[in-house]
Every structure is written in structure tokens, then in C-alpha cells.
Design a protein around this motif. Structure first.
Motif, short mmCIF file in Angstrom:
data_model
loop_
_atom_site.label_atom_id
_atom_site.label_comp_id
_atom_site.label_asym_id
_atom_site.label_seq_id
_atom_site.Cartn_x
_atom_site.Cartn_y
_atom_site.Cartn_z
N ARG A 113 30.85 12.31 85.30
CA ARG A 113 32.24 12.71 85.07
C ARG A 113 32.32 13.99 84.24
NH1 ARG A 113 35.53 9.36 82.29
NH2 ARG A 113 37.34 10.01 83.49
N ALA A 114 31.44 14.11 83.26
CA ALA A 114 31.40 15.35 82.47
C ALA A 114 30.99 16.53 83.35
CB ALA A 114 30.43 15.19 81.30
N GLY A 115 30.05 16.29 84.27
CA GLY A 115 29.64 17.34 85.19
C GLY A 115 30.77 17.77 86.11
N ASP A 116 31.56 16.81 86.57
CA ASP A 116 32.72 17.14 87.41
C ASP A 116 33.70 18.03 86.65
OD1 ASP A 116 31.73 15.68 89.52
OD2 ASP A 116 32.88 13.87 89.06
N ALA A 117 33.95 17.70 85.39
CA ALA A 117 34.88 18.50 84.59
C ALA A 117 34.33 19.90 84.36
CB ALA A 117 35.14 17.80 83.25
N ALA A 118 33.03 20.01 84.08
CA ALA A 118 32.43 21.32 83.85
C ALA A 118 32.42 22.16 85.13
CB ALA A 118 31.01 21.15 83.32
N THR A 119 32.20 21.50 86.28
CA THR A 119 32.26 22.20 87.56
C THR A 119 33.64 22.79 87.78
OG1 THR A 119 30.60 20.72 88.53
CG2 THR A 119 31.99 21.96 90.06
N GLN A 120 34.66 21.96 87.52
CA GLN A 120 36.03 22.44 87.70
C GLN A 120 36.35 23.57 86.72
OE1 GLN A 120 39.21 19.60 88.08
NE2 GLN A 120 37.87 18.03 88.93
N ALA A 121 35.81 23.50 85.51
CA ALA A 121 36.06 24.57 84.54
C ALA A 121 35.50 25.90 85.04
CB ALA A 121 35.44 24.19 83.19
N ALA A 122 34.25 25.86 85.51
CA ALA A 122 33.64 27.09 86.03
C ALA A 122 34.40 27.61 87.25
CB ALA A 122 32.17 26.83 86.40
N ALA A 123 34.89 26.69 88.09
CA ALA A 123 35.64 27.10 89.28
C ALA A 123 36.97 27.74 88.91
CB ALA A 123 35.88 25.89 90.18
N ARG A 124 37.60 27.26 87.87
CA ARG A 124 38.87 27.84 87.45
C ARG A 124 38.68 29.24 86.87
NH1 ARG A 124 39.88 22.78 88.21
NH2 ARG A 124 41.97 21.88 88.23
N ILE A 125 37.61 29.44 86.12
CA ILE A 125 37.31 30.80 85.63
C ILE A 125 37.04 31.72 86.81
CG2 ILE A 125 35.74 32.18 84.23
CD1 ILE A 125 35.22 29.64 82.55
N ARG A 126 36.21 31.24 87.75
CA ARG A 126 35.89 32.02 88.95
C ARG A 126 37.13 32.42 89.72
NH1 ARG A 126 33.84 28.23 93.33
NH2 ARG A 126 36.09 27.83 93.32
N ASP A 127 38.01 31.46 89.97
CA ASP A 127 39.17 31.74 90.81
C ASP A 127 40.18 32.63 90.10
OD1 ASP A 127 38.13 30.31 92.93
OD2 ASP A 127 39.11 28.45 92.37
N ALA A 128 40.29 32.50 88.77
CA ALA A 128 41.19 33.38 88.04
C ALA A 128 40.66 34.81 88.05
CB ALA A 128 41.35 32.89 86.60
N ALA A 129 39.34 34.97 87.91
CA ALA A 129 38.75 36.30 87.99
C ALA A 129 38.94 36.89 89.39
CB ALA A 129 37.26 36.24 87.63
N ALA A 130 38.77 36.03 90.41
CA ALA A 130 38.95 36.49 91.79
C ALA A 130 40.40 36.89 92.06
CB ALA A 130 38.52 35.40 92.77
N GLU A 131 41.34 36.15 91.49
CA GLU A 131 42.75 36.49 91.65
C GLU A 131 43.04 37.85 91.02
OE1 GLU A 131 47.16 34.71 90.47
OE2 GLU A 131 45.37 34.03 89.43
N MET A 132 42.53 38.08 89.81
CA MET A 132 42.72 39.36 89.14
C MET A 132 42.08 40.49 89.95
SD MET A 132 43.89 41.19 86.68
CE MET A 132 44.41 40.00 85.43
N TRP A 133 40.92 40.23 90.52
CA TRP A 133 40.20 41.21 91.35
C TRP A 133 41.05 41.60 92.55
CZ3 TRP A 133 36.37 44.54 91.61
CH2 TRP A 133 35.81 44.88 92.83
N THR A 134 41.62 40.61 93.23
CA THR A 134 42.45 40.89 94.40
C THR A 134 43.70 41.66 94.02
OG1 THR A 134 41.63 38.94 95.57
CG2 THR A 134 43.71 39.85 96.32
N THR A 135 44.34 41.25 92.94
CA THR A 135 45.56 41.92 92.50
C THR A 135 45.29 43.37 92.14
OG1 THR A 135 46.47 39.85 91.67
CG2 THR A 135 47.43 41.87 90.80
N ALA A 136 44.16 43.64 91.48
CA ALA A 136 43.86 44.99 91.01
C ALA A 136 43.32 45.90 92.10
CB ALA A 136 42.85 44.91 89.86
#
Length: 315
Positions: A117-140
Motif C-alpha cells: 500500500r505504501a508502494g502504491d501511494a509512492a507510485t501515485q506521488a511520482a506519477a502526479r509530479i510527472r504529469d504536472a511537469a508534463a502539463e507545464m511542458w505542454t502549456t509552455a
């Protein structure tokens, strides 16, 4: 100038309405978890800082490589953490299968469950950082990051990406399931040279009109450079779902842009926008229209789909 964040920008909060925050709160770890909002802020700040530092420098030539490397690093991290969580689940299944009722076995099973369960949460955390960076990349930049390999499970982009084949399957399912609502699709193809300010204004106006007509629309395009990158940037800014029908040159050779048009038509769009050439006279002096855009218009006409060619405004 480098952008900076105060410590409070990445605050920890015990209260949240997100499923991620609910998951981390249920783990029972005495240490605090960063909130989903803090993770999203972090991803955006990292990408913004990268773009800010390399803008108008010699590294501008490799901006795409650096930007994709930053996003890809968190994608890779999410995959590694997820594999560790999967191994913990394998242990859980084995312990559950062989459970003998002893206290030692019970403790071991609980520990394996907690690791998963801790691994699932950490996976989601890394994915949220990734997707936010990707969103900023697309916008810019107007560029859309896509993993070279592996899946993008749990994407949280404001302009969530779908592959055209996946969306086409949903259309086919909708035909056999009246309860399925896939939402309207607006298709767009435009010339690579149509990337001027005048082109951008016209494309944004057309797509804003479409969004007013179909508030739950998705934008479907091939992601080609020029006009279609501008449309992708609009989708990212508006939070509109994006469907990419990429031209597969390895599989289809020179016919790839036209096969991509077949995928766009198969999505049964409510309308097709086309921009055959830049609206700026100096960019379209040779008078030649972009063939794939014209081809999409022809296929839309043949399928009885509304076609709306973008043209220079009348003065």
C-alpha cells in the motif's frame, strides 16, 4: 530569473478532498505525506525552473531533450516503485495462501500488505509530479510528452491524453451500449507552417467556439508540428481531453498521415477543422495547401461530417 518557492508552497495538510490524500492518510505512517496539491506544485515548479534557466541560452537547442528527460525521470521512478509494490503483492498472495494462523505469519502478512500500500501511494506521488511537469511542458511549448515505453497508468493531465485506437474502441462500445457516453470529438488538422500569431489566434477562436458548442468535447489531432501543436497548447490551457492519432511512418510509410486521418474519422467527430496553409501571406506564398489537412476535409465530406475550413477573417 530563477523562480523560487517558499517552504509553505509545498505544505503538508491533514485535510484534503483527493483520493490520493485519503490513501496516504489511511496508511498509518507516523511521518507526514505531501499533499496532492503540493506534488502538483512541485512538478510544475521543476519544469518552470528548467525552462526559465535554459531559455535564450545555447541549451535552447536541446530544450526538448532536457524537458523530456525531466518528465521521463519521474515516469521511470514511478515504474520502479510500482514494480517493488507488485513484488510486495506477490509476497502477500503467497503468505495468504500458506497462512497457518500463527502470530508470526500474521505479522509478516501485515508487513507485506503495508509495503504494497505504501508502494502504491509512492507510485501515485511520482506519477502526479510527472504529469504536472508534463502539463507545464505542454502549456509552455505546445509539445506533448509521451513515454517511449511502458504505460502511463493514472494520468492526471488537465488535457488527459488518449491514444486514438483506445478512443475508437470506446466509440465501437458506445454503438452496442446505449448507456455509454463518450462525449463529442472535434478533429483538427493543420499545416506545419501555420504557426504564426495570426494562425494561433484563428485556431484558438475556432476551438473556443467549438468548446462553447460542446463543453465536454475532446480534441483529436495527430500532434504534427505547427498548427496542430498550437491546438494542443489550447487543449492544455483549457483542460480539454486530447486524443492523439499519431502518424505511424514505420508501419505505413508515406501513407501514414492519411492513415492517421482514417483514425480521426473513425472517432465520429461532430466536426472537423482544417487549416491548409498559414493565414500569414508570406508563409503561404507558393499557394500549396497541406495535403493531409485537405485529405481530412475530403474524408469528412464523404462521411457526412461537418467540415469547417479555417480562413483569414474578412476585413
Amino acid at each position: 530569473m530563477h523562480s523560487t518557492q517558499s517552504p509553505s508552497a509545498f505544505a503538508f495538510s491533514p485535510k484534503s478532498d483527493s483520493a490520493f490524500d485519503d490513501l496516504t492518510a489511511s496508511l498509518g505512517d507516523g511521518r507526514p505525506h505531501p499533499t496532492e496539491e503540493a506534488l502538483v506544485q512541485l512538478g510544475r515548479a521543476l519544469m518552470a525552473e528548467l525552462l526559465d534557466v535554459i531559455a535564450d541560452t545555447a541549451l535552447d537547442d536541446v530544450q526538448t531533450i532536457l524537458g523530456e528527460a525531466l518528465i521521463g525521470a519521474f515516469h521511470s521512478a514511478a515504474g520502479r516503485i510500482e514494480r517493488d509494490a507488485d513484488r510486495a503483492r506477490d509476497v502477500m498472495r503467497r503468505l495468504d495462501r500458506d497462512f497457518d494462523g500463527s502470530e508470526a505469519a500474521d505479522v509478516e502478512l501485515q508487513e507485506a500488505t503495508a509495503r504494497a500500500r505504501a508502494g502504491d501511494a509512492a507510485t501515485q506521488a511520482a506519477a502526479r509530479i510527472r504529469d504536472a511537469a508534463a502539463e507545464m511542458w505542454t502549456t509552455a511549448t505546445g509539445e506533448v510528452w509521451t513515454a517511449w515505453r511502458g504505460s502511463r497508468r493514472g494520468s492526471f493531465l488537465s488535457a488527459a491524453q488518449l491514444e486514438a485506437k483506445q478512443a475508437i474502441r470506446a466509440v465501437r462500445e458506445r454503438r452496442t451500449d446505449d448507456a455509454f457516453h463518450g462525449g463529442p470529438v472535434v478533429a483538427f488538422r493543420g499545416a506545419p507552417t501555420a504557426d504564426t500569431a495570426e494562425d494561433a489566434a484563428r485556431i484558438f477562436d475556432a476551438l473556443n467556439w467549438a468548446l462553447g458548442q460542446w463543453p465536454d468535447m475532446a480534441l483529436a489531432t495527430t500532434g504534427a508540428k505547427g498548427a496542430e501543436k498550437l491546438a494542443i497548447r489550447w487543449a492544455a490551457q483549457k483542460g480539454v481531453k486530447l486524443i492523439l492519432a499519431r502518424a505511424d511512418f514505420d508501419a505505413h510509410g508515406k501513407a501514414a498521415p492519411f492513415r492517421a486521418n482514417d483514425e480521426l474519422i473513425a472517432l465520429e467527430p461532430v466536426c472537423c477543422f482544417t487549416l491548409g496553409a498559414s493565414l500569414e501571406a508570406s508563409r503561404s506564398a507558393d499557394g500549396r495547401a497541406f495535403g493531409p489537412a485537405m485529405n481530412l476535409g475530403q474524408k469528412a465530406d464523404a462521411a457526412g461530417i461537418r467540415r469547417l475550413p479555417l480562413q483569414r477573417r474578412a476585413h
